[in-house]
Design an enzyme around this catalytic site. Structure first.
Site, PDB file in Angstrom:
ATOM      1  CG  ASP A 177      10.288 -37.228  19.070  1.00  0.00           C
ATOM      2  OD1 ASP A 177      10.617 -38.003  18.140  1.00  0.00           O
ATOM      3  OD2 ASP A 177       9.228 -36.572  19.068  1.00  0.00           O
ATOM      4  CE  LYS A 184       1.440 -30.448  27.600  1.00  0.00           C
ATOM      5  NZ  LYS A 184       2.779 -31.053  27.432  1.00  0.00           N
ATOM      6  CG  ASP A 235       4.951 -31.914  30.125  1.00  0.00           C
ATOM      7  OD1 ASP A 235       5.977 -31.338  30.535  1.00  0.00           O
ATOM      8  OD2 ASP A 235       4.778 -32.231  28.918  1.00  0.00           O
ATOM      9  CG  ASN A 246       4.071 -33.269  18.501  1.00  0.00           C
ATOM     10  OD1 ASN A 246       4.385 -32.660  19.520  1.00  0.00           O
ATOM     11  ND2 ASN A 246       3.745 -34.544  18.512  1.00  0.00           N
ATOM     12  CG  HIS A 293       7.965 -35.515  22.580  1.00  0.00           C
ATOM     13  ND1 HIS A 293       8.232 -35.174  21.268  1.00  0.00           N
ATOM     14  CD2 HIS A 293       7.092 -34.594  23.041  1.00  0.00           C
ATOM     15  CE1 HIS A 293       7.538 -34.085  20.962  1.00  0.00           C
ATOM     16  NE2 HIS A 293       6.837 -33.711  22.016  1.00  0.00           N
ATOM     17  CD  GLU A 324       6.627 -34.875  29.971  1.00  0.00           C
ATOM     18  OE1 GLU A 324       5.851 -35.818  30.258  1.00  0.00           O
ATOM     19  OE2 GLU A 324       6.686 -34.369  28.845  1.00  0.00           O
ATOM     20  CE  LYS A 339       2.785 -35.443  28.841  1.00  0.00           C
ATOM     21  NZ  LYS A 339       4.015 -35.849  28.137  1.00  0.00           N
ATOM     22  CD  GLU A 363       8.609 -32.613  25.516  1.00  0.00           C
ATOM     23  OE1 GLU A 363       7.939 -33.317  26.277  1.00  0.00           O
ATOM     24  OE2 GLU A 363       8.140 -31.722  24.807  1.00  0.00           O
ATOM     25  CD  GLU A 391       3.884 -37.306  24.649  1.00  0.00           C
ATOM     26  OE1 GLU A 391       4.991 -37.133  24.091  1.00  0.00           O
ATOM     27  OE2 GLU A 391       3.356 -36.465  25.387  1.00  0.00           O
TER      28      GLU A 391
END
Ligand code: MG
Length: 392
Positions: free
Chosen positions: A295, A184, A216, A54, A325, A242, A182, A268, A344
Site C-alpha cells: 500500500d 476473511k 485472506d 486503513n 491494499h 492472502e 474476498k 500490505e 482493492e
C-alpha cells in the site's frame, strides 16, 4: 514559485464492529492532513489532502514532532521542481526523512505516506491535472489506463454474522458490479472446517467460480496451519490465498509457495523498499501467478513505491502483478498511471476515507476515474467535508 504555508493535521475515527483473524476495528482511527500553499485560485489557497489508508492507527505524534516540522523548516526552494514551478514530492521526501536511521520502520512510513499523498494531491492540483494524468506526464508512463480492476474486500467476521449474512453481503457486492470478492479466513470458531463452510457458501453465490474468490488470513497462521489450509483450499482454484503467515516470515511463505500451486498474495504489511527487496529475495513469490499488495500510503508514500516498482521490474515482475491494499482514491490513480493490476475496494467500509468518488460506479469489476484535478477528494462529499474542516 509555490510555497507551503501551513500543514494542518488531525485524527478521525474509522471504527467498525468487524474483525479479521488478527484484529478488531473497534478503535481504528486515521490521520488526516491538509497541506496549504500560497497559490490562490478562486479566492482560496490551493490545498493538498492526505490520510493514512486503513488498518494502521493514526500517526499524529510522528507527524507533529518530526515529519511536519522538517517540511516547514526546509528552505522553500529546496522543495521545488528544478524549474521552480511546482512542489516536488521527491525533494519533499528527502526533507521529511532526514535524520532517520534505516530499518525498524514501524509507524514512520505511515506518517511519511500521509504527507506524500497530500503533496501529490497538491502538485497535481497546481498543474490542473487529475493525479493519474499528472503522474503519467511527470514519469513518462504513456497513456494511463481508462479504468482499473477492483475487487470487493469484505467477508469480515462480525457479531451475529452467519453464513446467510455472508452470502447476502457477497450478493450486494455483485449487485454493485464487482466480479471478484474476498473474504476473511483464520478466525472461524469451527477452525478449518468452519472456514471451508464459509468458502463454499460464497462459492454457491459465485456459481462455483473459485477464480472469483480470494481468501485472506491476515498473517494469522504458523507454518503448519498455513500448509494445512493451503492443501484444503487448493482444489477450489481460488483467485488468491492472502497473507497466510506473519508478513515478515519469508521462510514460511517460501515453504508454502513450494507446496501450494495456486496464487498467493501478500505485501500490505511490507512498509519499505528494503522489506520489499527481502520479500522478492526470500519469500518464494512467483511472478507468473502471485500478487503484491504493498500500500503506497503505508510504506513511505508514492516516492518510495516508485522505487519498489523499479525494483520489481528489475526482478522480472510486471507492474500488473501489483494490486495495492487500501481501497482508496490515491491508489486508484497510481494503478491507472503505472498500469498496475488493479486496486482493492471495501464497499461501504472505512468511511469517510475509504472508497472512490461518489459518482464512481463499478462495471464488470472495473472502475473509471474522474477528471477532477488532484486526487479528487472534492468529489467525495463526506470525506471532503472532514478534510475541509482541518483548515476552516
Ligand atoms: Mg489483507
Amino acid at each position: 514559485m509555490p510555497r507551503i504555508t501551513a500543514i494542518h493535521e488531525g485524527t478521525i475515527p474509522i471504527s467498525s464492529s468487524m474483525s479479521n483473524a488478527y484484529i478488531t476495528f473497534k478503535d481504528m482511527d486515521c490521520s488526516i492532513v491538509a497541506v496549504e500553499s500560497d497559490v490562490i485560485r478562486d479566492g482560496r489557497p490551493v490545498v493538498g489532502y492526505g490520510f493514512n489508508s486503513n488498518g494502521r492507527y493514526s500517526v499524529g505524534e510522528i507527524l507533529r514532532r518530526r515529519i511536519i516540522p522538517r517540511l516547514l523548516q526546509a528552505p522553500a526552494e529546496s522543495l521545488l521542481t528544478h524549474d521552480g514551478t511546482n512542489i516536488d514530492p521527491v525533494r519533499a521526501w528527502e526533507a521529511m526523512t532526514q535524520n532517520e536511521k534505516p530499518g525498524g520502520h514501524g509507524e514512520r512510513p505511515v506518517a511519511v505516506g500521509v504527507i506524500d499523498m497530500a503533496l501529490h494531491d497538491l502538485a497535481a492540483k497546481l498543474d490542473g491535472l487529475p493525479l493519474h494524468r499528472w503522474l503519467a506526464r511527470e514519469h513518462a508512463l504513456g497513456a494511463p489506463d481508462d479504468d482499473v480492476f477492483v475487487y470487493a474486500a469484505g467477508g469480515y467476521y462480525a457479531p451475529g454474522k452467519g453464513t446467510r449474512e455472508l452470502q447476502d453481503e457477497i450478493r450486494r457486492f455483485l449487485d454493485l458490479g464487482y466480479r471478484v470478492v474476498k473474504i476473511k479466513i483464520g478466525a472461524d470458531e469451527g477452525g478449518l472446517a468452519g472456514d471451508l463452510r464459509r468458502v463454499e457458501a460464497v462459492l454457491d453465490v459465485l456459481d462455483g467460480a473459485g477464480d472469483r474468490l480470494a481468501v485472506d488470513a491476515n498473517g494469522r497462521f504458523d507454518l503448519n496451519t498455513a500448509l494445512r489450509y493451503g492443501q484444503a483450499l487448493e482444489p477450489y482454484g481460488l483467485f488468491w490465498y492472502e497473507e497466510p503467515g506473519d508478513p515478515l516470515d519469508f521462510a514460511l511463505h517460501a515453504t508454502l509457495a513450494e507446496n501450494y500451486p495456486g496464487a498467493l498474495a501478500t505485501g500490505e504489511n511490507i512498509f519499505s523498499l528494503p522489506d520489499a527487496r527481502n520479500l522478492l529475495r526470500y519469500a518464494g513469490m512467483r511472478p507468473d501467478r502471485d500478487t503484491l499488495q504493498i500500500d503506497p500510503v503505508l510504506s513511505y508514500g508514492l516516492v518510495e513505491y516508485r522505487r519498489v516498482l523499479h525494483l520489481l521490474t528489475r526482478h522480472g515482475w510486471s507492474p500488473r502483478t501489483c494490486i495495492p491494499h487500501g481501497g482508496h482514491q490515491f491508489s486508484l490513480h497510481i494503478a491507472a498511471a503505472f498500469h498496475l493490476g488493479g486496486n482493492e475496494s471495501y464497499p461501504g467500509e472505512f468511511q469517510p476515507t475509504g472508497g472512490f468518488a461518489d459518482t464512481a460506479t463499478v462495471t464488470e469489476g472495473r472502475v473509471t476515474l474522474t477528471d477532477t484535478p488532484g486526487i479528487g477528494f472534492e468529489e467525495k462529499a463526506g470525506l471532503y467535508r472532514v478534510l475541509r474542516g482541518l483548515h476552516g
